[in-house]
Design an enzyme around this catalytic site. Sequence first.
Site, PDB file in Angstrom:
ATOM      1  N   HIS A  18       0.734  -0.901  -0.091  1.00 14.53           N
ATOM      2  CA  HIS A  18      -0.091   0.325  -0.025  1.00 14.53           C
ATOM      3  C   HIS A  18       0.395   1.218  -0.272  1.00 14.53           C
ATOM      4  O   HIS A  18       0.612   2.077  -0.868  1.00 14.53           O
ATOM      5  CB  HIS A  18      -0.643   0.347   1.257  1.00 14.53           C
ATOM      6  CG  HIS A  18      -1.878  -0.894   1.397  1.00 14.53           C
ATOM      7  ND1 HIS A  18      -2.800  -1.789   2.088  1.00 14.53           N
ATOM      8  CD2 HIS A  18      -2.506  -1.769  -0.156  1.00 14.53           C
ATOM      9  CE1 HIS A  18      -3.763  -2.641   1.726  1.00 14.53           C
ATOM     10  NE2 HIS A  18      -3.225  -2.830   0.100  1.00 14.53           N
ATOM     11  N   SER A 104      -6.457  -2.156  -0.264  1.00 15.44           N
ATOM     12  CA  SER A 104      -6.600  -1.330  -1.649  1.00 15.44           C
ATOM     13  C   SER A 104      -7.562  -0.885  -2.075  1.00 15.44           C
ATOM     14  O   SER A 104      -7.447   1.194  -3.095  1.00 15.44           O
ATOM     15  CB  SER A 104      -5.659  -1.978  -2.705  1.00 15.44           C
ATOM     16  OG  SER A 104      -6.865  -3.550  -2.683  1.00 15.44           O
ATOM     17  N   GLU A 122     -13.667  -8.944  -7.090  1.00 17.03           N
ATOM     18  CA  GLU A 122     -13.893 -10.053  -6.389  1.00 17.03           C
ATOM     19  C   GLU A 122     -15.174 -10.985  -6.119  1.00 17.03           C
ATOM     20  O   GLU A 122     -15.422 -10.082  -6.603  1.00 17.03           O
ATOM     21  CB  GLU A 122     -14.303  -9.067  -5.035  1.00 17.03           C
ATOM     22  CG  GLU A 122     -14.054  -9.855  -3.235  1.00 17.03           C
ATOM     23  CD  GLU A 122     -12.913 -10.559  -2.895  1.00 17.03           C
ATOM     24  OE1 GLU A 122     -11.960 -10.354  -3.332  1.00 17.03           O
ATOM     25  OE2 GLU A 122     -13.120 -11.983  -2.696  1.00 17.03           O
ATOM     26  N   ASP A 147     -13.773 -13.245 -11.308  1.00 15.96           N
ATOM     27  CA  ASP A 147     -12.686 -13.966 -11.958  1.00 15.96           C
ATOM     28  C   ASP A 147     -11.493 -12.971 -11.702  1.00 15.96           C
ATOM     29  O   ASP A 147     -11.511 -12.897 -13.188  1.00 15.96           O
ATOM     30  CB  ASP A 147     -12.582 -15.640 -12.211  1.00 15.96           C
ATOM     31  CG  ASP A 147     -11.702 -16.049 -12.432  1.00 15.96           C
ATOM     32  OD1 ASP A 147     -11.319 -16.969 -12.048  1.00 15.96           O
ATOM     33  OD2 ASP A 147     -10.133 -14.955 -12.225  1.00 15.96           O
ATOM     34  N   GLY A 148     -10.406 -12.560 -10.930  1.00 15.57           N
ATOM     35  CA  GLY A 148     -10.182 -11.776 -11.228  1.00 15.57           C
ATOM     36  C   GLY A 148      -8.985 -11.932 -12.770  1.00 15.57           C
ATOM     37  O   GLY A 148      -8.463 -11.523 -12.787  1.00 15.57           O
ATOM     38  N   ASP A 168      -2.861  -8.970  -6.945  1.00 13.76           N
ATOM     39  CA  ASP A 168      -3.448  -9.099  -5.631  1.00 13.76           C
ATOM     40  C   ASP A 168      -3.544 -10.268  -5.100  1.00 13.76           C
ATOM     41  O   ASP A 168      -4.741  -9.952  -4.148  1.00 13.76           O
ATOM     42  CB  ASP A 168      -3.424  -7.882  -4.751  1.00 13.76           C
ATOM     43  CG  ASP A 168      -3.087  -7.997  -3.411  1.00 13.76           C
ATOM     44  OD1 ASP A 168      -2.602  -8.970  -3.000  1.00 13.76           O
ATOM     45  OD2 ASP A 168      -3.536  -7.650  -2.376  1.00 13.76           O
TER      46      ASP A 168
HETATM   47  N1  SAM Z   1      -5.603  -5.938  -2.654  1.00 14.15           N
HETATM   48  C1  SAM Z   1      -6.974  -6.353  -1.281  1.00 14.15           C
HETATM   49  C2  SAM Z   1      -5.770  -5.261  -0.150  1.00 14.15           C
HETATM   50  O1  SAM Z   1      -5.053  -4.953  -0.726  1.00 14.15           O
HETATM   51  O2  SAM Z   1      -6.424  -4.497   0.246  1.00 14.15           O
HETATM   52  C3  SAM Z   1      -6.371  -7.862  -0.633  1.00 14.15           C
HETATM   53  C4  SAM Z   1      -6.822  -9.146  -2.001  1.00 14.15           C
HETATM   54  S1  SAM Z   1      -6.469 -10.770  -0.822  1.00 14.15           S
HETATM   55  C5  SAM Z   1      -4.927 -10.461  -0.720  1.00 14.15           C
HETATM   56  C6  SAM Z   1      -6.823 -11.546  -2.443  1.00 14.15           C
HETATM   57  C7  SAM Z   1      -8.095 -11.626  -2.425  1.00 14.15           C
HETATM   58  O3  SAM Z   1      -8.774 -11.929  -3.666  1.00 14.15           O
HETATM   59  C8  SAM Z   1      -9.759 -11.764  -1.330  1.00 14.15           C
HETATM   60  O4  SAM Z   1     -10.161 -11.188  -1.133  1.00 14.15           O
HETATM   61  C9  SAM Z   1      -9.482 -12.980  -2.100  1.00 14.15           C
HETATM   62  O5  SAM Z   1     -11.098 -13.083  -1.536  1.00 14.15           O
HETATM   63  C10 SAM Z   1      -9.871 -12.505  -4.040  1.00 14.15           C
HETATM   64  N2  SAM Z   1     -10.324 -13.778  -4.591  1.00 14.15           N
HETATM   65  C11 SAM Z   1      -9.301 -15.086  -4.634  1.00 14.15           C
HETATM   66  N3  SAM Z   1      -9.066 -15.501  -5.260  1.00 14.15           N
HETATM   67  C12 SAM Z   1      -9.860 -14.788  -6.819  1.00 14.15           C
HETATM   68  C13 SAM Z   1     -10.480 -14.374  -8.036  1.00 14.15           C
HETATM   69  N4  SAM Z   1     -10.089 -15.589  -8.363  1.00 14.15           N
HETATM   70  N5  SAM Z   1     -10.736 -13.625  -8.260  1.00 14.15           N
HETATM   71  C14 SAM Z   1     -11.309 -12.053  -7.989  1.00 14.15           C
HETATM   72  N6  SAM Z   1     -10.620 -12.024  -6.500  1.00 14.15           N
HETATM   73  C15 SAM Z   1     -10.128 -13.339  -5.830  1.00 14.15           C
END
Ligand code: SAM
Length: 289
Positions: A18, A104, A122, A147-148, A168
């Site tokens: 961050h 984030s 998310e 899905d990211g 992330d």
């Molecule tokens: N980026 C956030 C921050 O810095 O505050 C933290 C994110 S955390 C490390 C990862 C997130 O990805 C989790 O909330 C999880 O539910 C989500 N996630 C897991 N697999 C995913 C996918 N295939 N697509 C989108 N989100 C996903």
Amino acid sequence: MNYRHAFHAANFADVVKHAALALLVERLQAKQGALAFLDLFAGPGVYDLEGEAARKTGEAEAGLFRLWPPPKGELGGLLKPWLDHVAALNGGRGTSRPKLYPGSPELLRRLLRPQDRLVLAELHEADGAALRRRYGQDGQVAVHRRDGFEALPALVPPPERRGLVLIDPPYEQLDEWDRLARALQRAYRRWPTGVYVVWYPVKDPSALVPWLGRLRQAVPRRLLQAELSLFDEQPAWRLNGCGLLLVNPPWRFVDTLEVLLRGLQPLLARSGGATRVAWLTGEDDQPGT
Ligand code: SAM
């Protein structure tokens, strides 16, 4: 999907991610043109550091709370674009420890100018619902339950043609490393001038070598690596550090990152450790974004 970032919020990895992210956004905003920010593994947006999940692990103790009250001097200046928003979310810059922590999405939202836009993805149902509650009515923010890895190539290039993608994932499933490399390769082909930031955990550093090799091939120009480790000894069973990969960082941002990590490392260290900031491909060969 078991991963919940609430257990890890404001830990050392969030500090690195961050703090660097806020500096990067500030640099990109030196130009007036509109920017699109894509945060594709967004989490719920805001964390309660006094809540059950955060208290259970206490990870903020070895992260954000080591920086509170914020340091002064050169490091303090580099942390300001991030920590000012942590303080603002908690009602101003007091000496008491922050209760709320901007993830984030919240950090990026607070950094948006009127001409900028934020896209969040998310997959987790509860975290996605939290995002919709917080940003659902916000005209500058779009929230996707998506899905990211699939969204990454699909959403670029954004109409603005300038912007940043934060990647992330939790690295909870083994195939996430491969999915990330493939998605970044496809996205880069579609949008080679975009700025991409990938966060990754460092357990066994040697296990990362093949993956980094794939990313080198995927991004043949201007791929920067920034790593921070917390220990001299690096047994593969524990999280020894973390890294950021930056595609197309702004001109000379490498120097800023180096000073940031060198300043943070002794504050976050557990027993020794080091920092490494190096180009994996290309270099700062011309003034860019
Ligand atoms: N980026 C956030 C921050 O810095 O505050 C933290 C994110 S955390 C490390 C990862 C997130 O990805 C989790 O909330 C999880 O539910 C989500 N996630 C897991 N697999 C995913 C996918 N295939 N697509 C989108 N989100 C996903």
